[in-house]
Design an enzyme around this catalytic site. Structure first.
Site, PDB file in Angstrom:
ATOM      1  N   LYS A   1      76.852 -59.854  70.150  1.00 28.22           N
ATOM      2  CA  LYS A   1      76.927 -59.089  71.389  1.00 28.22           C
ATOM      3  C   LYS A   1      76.813 -57.592  71.104  1.00 28.22           C
ATOM      4  O   LYS A   1      77.333 -57.114  70.085  1.00 28.22           O
ATOM      5  CB  LYS A   1      78.245 -59.413  72.104  1.00 28.22           C
ATOM      6  CG  LYS A   1      78.366 -58.883  73.521  1.00 28.22           C
ATOM      7  CD  LYS A   1      79.662 -59.379  74.151  1.00 28.22           C
ATOM      8  CE  LYS A   1      79.842 -58.878  75.578  1.00 28.22           C
ATOM      9  NZ  LYS A   1      81.109 -59.380  76.167  1.00 28.22           N
TER      10      LYS A   1
ATOM     11  N   SER B   1      80.668 -61.373  80.656  1.00 27.51           N
ATOM     12  CA  SER B   1      79.695 -60.375  80.236  1.00 27.51           C
ATOM     13  C   SER B   1      78.916 -60.764  78.992  1.00 27.51           C
ATOM     14  O   SER B   1      77.941 -60.120  78.639  1.00 27.51           O
ATOM     15  CB  SER B   1      80.424 -59.054  79.957  1.00 27.51           C
ATOM     16  OG  SER B   1      81.355 -59.206  78.893  1.00 27.51           O
TER      17      SER B   1
ATOM     18  N   SER C   1      84.942 -63.488  79.608  1.00 30.90           N
ATOM     19  CA  SER C   1      83.556 -63.128  79.288  1.00 30.90           C
ATOM     20  C   SER C   1      82.909 -63.951  78.186  1.00 30.90           C
ATOM     21  O   SER C   1      81.708 -63.817  77.948  1.00 30.90           O
ATOM     22  CB  SER C   1      83.475 -61.640  78.914  1.00 30.90           C
ATOM     23  OG  SER C   1      83.649 -60.840  80.055  1.00 30.90           O
TER      24      SER C   1
END
Length: 477
Positions: free
Chosen positions: A81, A156, A180
């Site tokens: 990420k 996210s 997330s």
């Protein structure tokens, strides 16, 4: 050479055995994933960047394996990420305000994976600074769900979940502040683990909500999530919130698990297909020999409003560092104050600005105790409810999300988007470990959309999650 169709069923544990046996090389494995990315990522947009030295990394992994120094993660292709730092690589939190920034050190989780010889494929798309539940808030475009490109992958950590789901990585790291990792894992049909708060160091993770954030894995199997967790977890002197070594000692494992269900929390706003799938999942747990019983968590209904007071307050403090002076983008104004205002106004997207403003408000004089102070007190009540519940049960089960993946643009109202976090925020508020397991699909407009079962455990009882998850998914049979 590796047959790319093999990627559809591949796991870390299987790939590790294959590499050790010489069935194929780490270069073959990395090349197969790079080819898959070329095939799918133009549509999905899971990656912000694919690294140019992937095959070089794989070559080093092959040498390590040939020397007999390989581990269960050596040569395994990872996606990361965009808010987790890898030294020398760009890292931007999918925000324009960090355009061009390169990390000056490794996150502790990355350092521990490097020691194992993993292959980092690239950095994945995300909601800007991890603020969102759909990966629509990225400054670099929307990520699409590999199962239906008209729908979101969740957020996210949507890019990380989509990368694993489209077979564009064998595993990925994400971060979980209010769901997330788990919610995108549910939407994309993969496994997502949010560890106990403090089990994994936050050093090198761009801070969003410091009392809530945790790095965790997104994988194809529970076994893979366990392998990664055991690698990246542990005490870290660079993060004072990490657990002490004694906390990682083995626990006694019960013969059968007791699963608690707070049915009073499922009364409204849950899709009918999600409820039907949840009941079927509970029946599966019963068939595995575990008991399922209703429990009461009196204050769990306050988790979402507490989260949306505490998280923006911490956001407003953590994002103050992005001022155009120390690193990242800089916008020139007529004064220093104008530089600061212009940089933040143009560098931050609308959702980030919204949360900064909300957080600044709840921390302001005259409102601090009415909002932030009260939220802290209710957080203590929620933690106490969970502690009491875990005296009588080993796990607590909920659907991971109240709906399957929704259409891109469907949740234009911020409040409707925030409600997607209703079942995931309690674990972050209470600092609990939680896992999302693929639990089936529902057919919507001709597409089979994944659904997820969420299991929560007491702090540092990830072992219970791994056991239940492996049994639920039939791993090791």
């Amino acid at each position: 050479m590796l047959d790319r169709s093999y990627l559809a069923t591949l796991s870390i544990s299987q790939a590790s055995r294959d590499l050790a046996a010489g069935k194929y090389s780490a270069i073959d494995l990395a090349a197969a994933y790079l080819d898959r990315i070329k095939e799918r990522d133009g549509e999905v947009h899971a990656y912000l960047e694919v690294f140019d030295d992937v095959l070089e990394q794989a070559r080093s992994a092959d040498a390590r394996i040939q020397e007999g120094k390989g581990t269960s993660l050596t040569g395994i292709p990872f996606a990361v990420k965009d808010n987790i730092l890898i030294e020398g690589r760009r890292a931007g939190g999918a925000s324009k305000i960090l355009e061009g920034y390169r990390a000056t050190y490794d996150a502790t989780a990355i350092k521990r994976l490097k020691e194992e010889g993993v292959v980092f494929i690239g950095r994945t798309n995300m909601d800007e600074f991890a603020m969102g539940g759909s990966t629509e808030n990225s400054a670099y475009g929307v990520t699409r769900n590999p199962h239906d490109a008209s729908r979101v992958p969740g957020g996210s950590s949507g890019g990380s979940a989509a990368a694993v789901a489209m077979k564009g990585a064998l595993a990925a790291l994400g971060s979980d502040t209010g769901g997330s990792i788990r919610q995108p894992a549910s939407f994309c049909g993969v496994v997502g683990l949010k560890p106990t708060y403090g089990a994994v160091s936050r050093s090198g993770l761009m801070a969003m909500g410091s009392s809530l954030d945790q790095i965790g894995p997104i994988t194809n199997t529970v076994t893979d999530a366990e392998i990664i967790f055991k690698t990246i977890a542990g005490t870290d002197p660079l993060d004072s919130t990490t657990r002490i070594p004694e906390d990682f000692a083995p626990h006694e494992m019960p013969a059968k698990l007791r699963v608690g269900v707070p049915r009073h929390f499922l009364e409204r706003g849950v899709d009918a297909a999600v409820l039907e799938n949840f009941e079927a999942s509970l029946e599966k747990l019963r068939a595995l020999g575990h008991s399922v019983e209703d429990i009461e968590l009196p204050n769990i209904r306050h988790s979402l409003p507490v989260y949306y007071v505490l998280m923006p307050a911490e956001v407003s403090a953590n994002l103050a560092r992005y001022d155009g002076v120390r690193y990242g983008a800089r916008r020139e104004g007529e004064t220093i104050l104008a530089d600061y205002a212009k940089t933040r106004g143009e560098g931050f997207g609308p959702e980030v600005r919204r949360r900064i403003l909300l957080g600044t408000y709840v921390l302001s004089a005259g409102y601090y105790d009415a909002y932030y102070g009260k939220a802290l007190r209710v957080r203590d009540l929620i933690r106490a409810d969970f502690a009491k519940a875990f005296v009588g049960v080993d796990l607590i089960a909920l659907p991971t999300a109240p709906t399957p993946a929704f259409r891109i643009g469907e949740k234009s109202d911020p409040l409707s988007m925030y409600l997607e976090d209703i079942f995931t925020t309690p674990a972050n508020i209470a600092g609990l470990p939680a896992i999302s397991l693929p639990s089936g699909t529902t057919n919507v407009e001709g597409k089979d959309l994944p659904l997820g079962l969420e299991l929560m455990a007491a702090p540092m009882r990830e072992d219970l999650l791994f056991r239940a998850g492996k049994e639920f998914l039939g791993e090791g049979e």
